[in-house]
Design a protein around this motif. Sequence first.
Motif, PDB file in Angstrom:
ATOM      1  N   MET A  26     111.563  47.254  64.233  1.00  0.00           N
ATOM      2  CA  MET A  26     110.836  47.851  65.365  1.00  0.00           C
ATOM      3  C   MET A  26     110.833  46.922  66.575  1.00  0.00           C
ATOM      4  N   ALA A  27     110.793  45.614  66.324  1.00  0.00           N
ATOM      5  CA  ALA A  27     110.875  44.652  67.438  1.00  0.00           C
ATOM      6  C   ALA A  27     112.213  44.802  68.149  1.00  0.00           C
ATOM      7  N   TRP A  28     113.269  44.876  67.370  1.00  0.00           N
ATOM      8  CA  TRP A  28     114.612  45.030  67.916  1.00  0.00           C
ATOM      9  C   TRP A  28     114.717  46.347  68.693  1.00  0.00           C
ATOM     10  N   ASP A  29     114.208  47.432  68.091  1.00  0.00           N
ATOM     11  CA  ASP A  29     114.281  48.753  68.731  1.00  0.00           C
ATOM     12  C   ASP A  29     113.524  48.773  70.058  1.00  0.00           C
ATOM     13  N   SER A  30     112.335  48.165  70.069  1.00  0.00           N
ATOM     14  CA  SER A  30     111.505  48.198  71.277  1.00  0.00           C
ATOM     15  C   SER A  30     112.212  47.527  72.448  1.00  0.00           C
ATOM     16  N   ALA A  31     112.931  46.443  72.163  1.00  0.00           N
ATOM     17  CA  ALA A  31     113.655  45.747  73.221  1.00  0.00           C
ATOM     18  C   ALA A  31     114.921  46.495  73.622  1.00  0.00           C
ATOM     19  N   ALA A  32     115.699  46.969  72.633  1.00  0.00           N
ATOM     20  CA  ALA A  32     117.017  47.553  72.916  1.00  0.00           C
ATOM     21  C   ALA A  32     116.937  48.950  73.511  1.00  0.00           C
ATOM     22  N   PHE A  33     116.052  49.780  72.972  1.00  0.00           N
ATOM     23  CA  PHE A  33     115.957  51.164  73.460  1.00  0.00           C
ATOM     24  C   PHE A  33     115.072  51.279  74.703  1.00  0.00           C
ATOM     25  N   ARG A  34     113.982  50.501  74.737  1.00  0.00           N
ATOM     26  CA  ARG A  34     112.977  50.716  75.773  1.00  0.00           C
ATOM     27  C   ARG A  34     112.749  49.525  76.696  1.00  0.00           C
ATOM     28  N   GLY A  35     113.328  48.386  76.385  1.00  0.00           N
ATOM     29  CA  GLY A  35     113.123  47.201  77.214  1.00  0.00           C
ATOM     30  C   GLY A  35     111.703  46.690  77.182  1.00  0.00           C
ATOM     31  N   GLU A  36     110.981  46.952  76.094  1.00  0.00           N
ATOM     32  CA  GLU A  36     109.569  46.567  75.978  1.00  0.00           C
ATOM     33  C   GLU A  36     109.471  45.237  75.236  1.00  0.00           C
ATOM     34  N   GLU A  37     109.643  44.147  75.962  1.00  0.00           N
ATOM     35  CA  GLU A  37     109.681  42.827  75.325  1.00  0.00           C
ATOM     36  C   GLU A  37     108.321  42.437  74.755  1.00  0.00           C
ATOM     37  N   GLY A  38     107.251  42.821  75.447  1.00  0.00           N
ATOM     38  CA  GLY A  38     105.918  42.512  74.934  1.00  0.00           C
ATOM     39  C   GLY A  38     105.655  43.206  73.611  1.00  0.00           C
ATOM     40  N   VAL A  39     106.041  44.479  73.531  1.00  0.00           N
ATOM     41  CA  VAL A  39     105.879  45.230  72.283  1.00  0.00           C
ATOM     42  C   VAL A  39     106.743  44.613  71.192  1.00  0.00           C
ATOM     43  N   ALA A  40     107.954  44.212  71.561  1.00  0.00           N
ATOM     44  CA  ALA A  40     108.862  43.598  70.590  1.00  0.00           C
ATOM     45  C   ALA A  40     108.239  42.342  69.989  1.00  0.00           C
ATOM     46  N   LYS A  41     107.656  41.504  70.827  1.00  0.00           N
ATOM     47  CA  LYS A  41     107.046  40.282  70.328  1.00  0.00           C
ATOM     48  C   LYS A  41     105.831  40.576  69.454  1.00  0.00           C
ATOM     49  N   GLY A  42     105.144  41.659  69.775  1.00  0.00           N
ATOM     50  CA  GLY A  42     104.018  42.073  68.937  1.00  0.00           C
ATOM     51  C   GLY A  42     104.465  42.449  67.533  1.00  0.00           C
ATOM     52  N   TRP A  43     105.561  43.177  67.435  1.00  0.00           N
ATOM     53  CA  TRP A  43     106.101  43.547  66.120  1.00  0.00           C
ATOM     54  C   TRP A  43     106.563  42.317  65.351  1.00  0.00           C
ATOM     55  N   LEU A  44     107.168  41.357  66.036  1.00  0.00           N
ATOM     56  CA  LEU A  44     107.592  40.132  65.350  1.00  0.00           C
ATOM     57  C   LEU A  44     106.383  39.378  64.796  1.00  0.00           C
ATOM     58  N   GLN A  45     105.334  39.302  65.593  1.00  0.00           N
ATOM     59  CA  GLN A  45     104.128  38.615  65.113  1.00  0.00           C
ATOM     60  C   GLN A  45     103.521  39.344  63.915  1.00  0.00           C
ATOM     61  N   ARG A  46     103.593  40.679  63.937  1.00  0.00           N
ATOM     62  CA  ARG A  46     103.078  41.447  62.786  1.00  0.00           C
ATOM     63  C   ARG A  46     103.882  41.124  61.529  1.00  0.00           C
ATOM     64  N   ALA A  47     105.199  41.012  61.692  1.00  0.00           N
ATOM     65  CA  ALA A  47     106.059  40.679  60.553  1.00  0.00           C
ATOM     66  C   ALA A  47     105.718  39.280  60.022  1.00  0.00           C
ATOM     67  N   ARG A  48     105.500  38.335  60.941  1.00  0.00           N
ATOM     68  CA  ARG A  48     105.150  36.972  60.514  1.00  0.00           C
ATOM     69  C   ARG A  48     103.879  36.986  59.667  1.00  0.00           C
ATOM     70  N   ARG A  49     102.880  37.721  60.154  1.00  0.00           N
ATOM     71  CA  ARG A  49     101.599  37.778  59.455  1.00  0.00           C
ATOM     72  C   ARG A  49     101.771  38.363  58.059  1.00  0.00           C
ATOM     73  N   LEU A  50     102.556  39.407  57.947  1.00  0.00           N
ATOM     74  CA  LEU A  50     102.729  40.071  56.645  1.00  0.00           C
ATOM     75  C   LEU A  50     103.504  39.208  55.655  1.00  0.00           C
ATOM     76  N   LEU A  51     104.355  38.311  56.168  1.00  0.00           N
ATOM     77  CA  LEU A  51     105.165  37.480  55.271  1.00  0.00           C
ATOM     78  C   LEU A  51     104.519  36.125  54.955  1.00  0.00           C
ATOM     79  N   GLU A  52     103.363  35.848  55.566  1.00  0.00           N
ATOM     80  CA  GLU A  52     102.672  34.571  55.316  1.00  0.00           C
ATOM     81  C   GLU A  52     102.336  34.439  53.829  1.00  0.00           C
ATOM     82  N   GLY A  53     102.693  33.277  53.271  1.00  0.00           N
ATOM     83  CA  GLY A  53     102.345  33.024  51.876  1.00  0.00           C
ATOM     84  C   GLY A  53     103.244  33.702  50.860  1.00  0.00           C
ATOM     85  N   GLN A  54     104.189  34.495  51.346  1.00  0.00           N
ATOM     86  CA  GLN A  54     105.101  35.186  50.418  1.00  0.00           C
ATOM     87  C   GLN A  54     106.263  34.255  50.064  1.00  0.00           C
TER      88      GLN A  54
END
Length: 558
Positions: free
Chosen positions: A85-113
């Motif tokens: 979704m981070a990739w899509d937000s940047a490539a399809f819509r140019g929404e870099e802020g949204v893209a970074k938000g999705w990356l941070q969400r992924a980081r949070r979900l993978l913490e401790g895994q």
Amino acid sequence: MMSLEQRSDLQAGRKALEAGAWQDARLAFERLLQVEETPEALEGLGLAAWWLDLADVVFDSRERAFRGYRSRGDDRSAARVAVWMAWDSAAFRGEEGVAKGWLQRARRLLEGQPDSPEHAFLAARDAVFTLLDDGDPDAAEALAREAIRVAQAIGAIDYEMVGRALLGFAMITTGRVTEGLRELDEVSAAILAGELTDRLLIALAGCYLIGACDRARDHGRAVQWCERVKEHSRKWGLKPLFAVCRTQYASVCMWRGAWDEAERELTSACDELAICRPAMTTDGLARLGELRRRQGRLDEAASLLDRSGGHPIASLGRAALALDRNDRQSAVELAERHLRRLPVKNRTERAAALEVLIRAHAAPGPDRLRVRARAALDELRSIAAAANTPPLRASASLAAGLISLAAGESETARREFEDAVDLFEKCGAPFETAHARVHLASVLGKLGRTEAAVGEIDRAREALTRLDARLELATADAVRQRLTSPEPAEAPRETSGLTARELEVLRLISGGLSNQAIADRLCISEHTVHRHVANTLSKLDVPSRSAAVAQAAKLGLL
């Protein structure tokens, strides 16, 4: 529990994805979703739609898949979708802020895994954003190394090679070209040996190879990989990657003087990306603007660069364009602004801006300007020495020649220009070679070596005529006329009969501006500009605008 029929549809969809049969995959996943909505089917549909450029289906499917995995407690799978979704937000819509938000969400979900492909996917995608959008090669290098570490720990060769491609890219950006190329060569070997199996990751590794070579100005390597990635993308219907590769290939064509081919590639790529990834069109538009600038079609170049917004190539192109129009102050300000956006360690990207800054400062004028030019030259020389590639060494020699010439050191300037000509010619760059020859001819003329100067300018004019580089050709013509015509008998600059405004208009004409563009620049009517042009032609006793520019150059009025 899935029924036997559902399992069959899921398997059919995944097999179709593996085979690159995107439409068959889409239909299989849609059949499955008619029976039951599962995150696996939604994720599969999202991937098929991604290849088919169905943006609405991509976002809808992946957002629902993310929610489905989260409600099931499958955080790893949810994180994988979040990276997409981070990739899509940047490539399809140019929404870099949204893209970074999705990356941070992924980081949070993978913490401790424990280490997983998702960790490697996240690190690699984060490295791309950090390197290309944030311009921070040090942070990108750390992320690339993390992708490599994870990939090695879980035995994922595809992710390891993508990480190594990004590591090489980041190293080259910091000026460690030899180290970076060593990483890229290993990636090349792994791809050619068939060690990688994931088609998307193969194409991405190839794209990063091309981008890194372009940044190092290693155009020989770049053209080889452009052909391979284009062939791979054509075979498997990877349209977005094919279009991106075409824009990169166009820069190689531009460098090698194949401008017609560069134009075809850029026009086609921009058309394709406008349909499939509209937010990614700015790169192609900016490169097309740079091509128009080199062709001397300055108004078209300005329009394309403006449409490219804050893209780095456009930002730098506007600085070079100001210099083409003899607006040195704007060129300096734009080049310095571009440099302020780049960390000092982002060395190979800084080189192009330093070149423009030196050209703008290296002119007769206050000593303080030459001091600033020499500081920029010191940085450029340091970059060229670390990279040790012929194009960057040629660039540093050309810049040193300009500064020496401005300081009245003609012999030193001659040697530097000769080195620039030899190096540019060695690496197959006809426009850059011709540009350096024009400067060499000019300084040879100052040294009284007219025959050698005319030989250099004629070789430059031949190349520029073949390229149809109109503005550079006009400059070369003016130099040749100055070399072959007798000196005017005491014709003072200020008594040529031209008013200050007529001289101002004439200088803008020499920069390739149309009457309307000159009117806009000077805040006067187009009719007034037309009158000034007519008066200028009459006073200089010449039949055309180009002849007026040549005559003014001969008289030292420009």
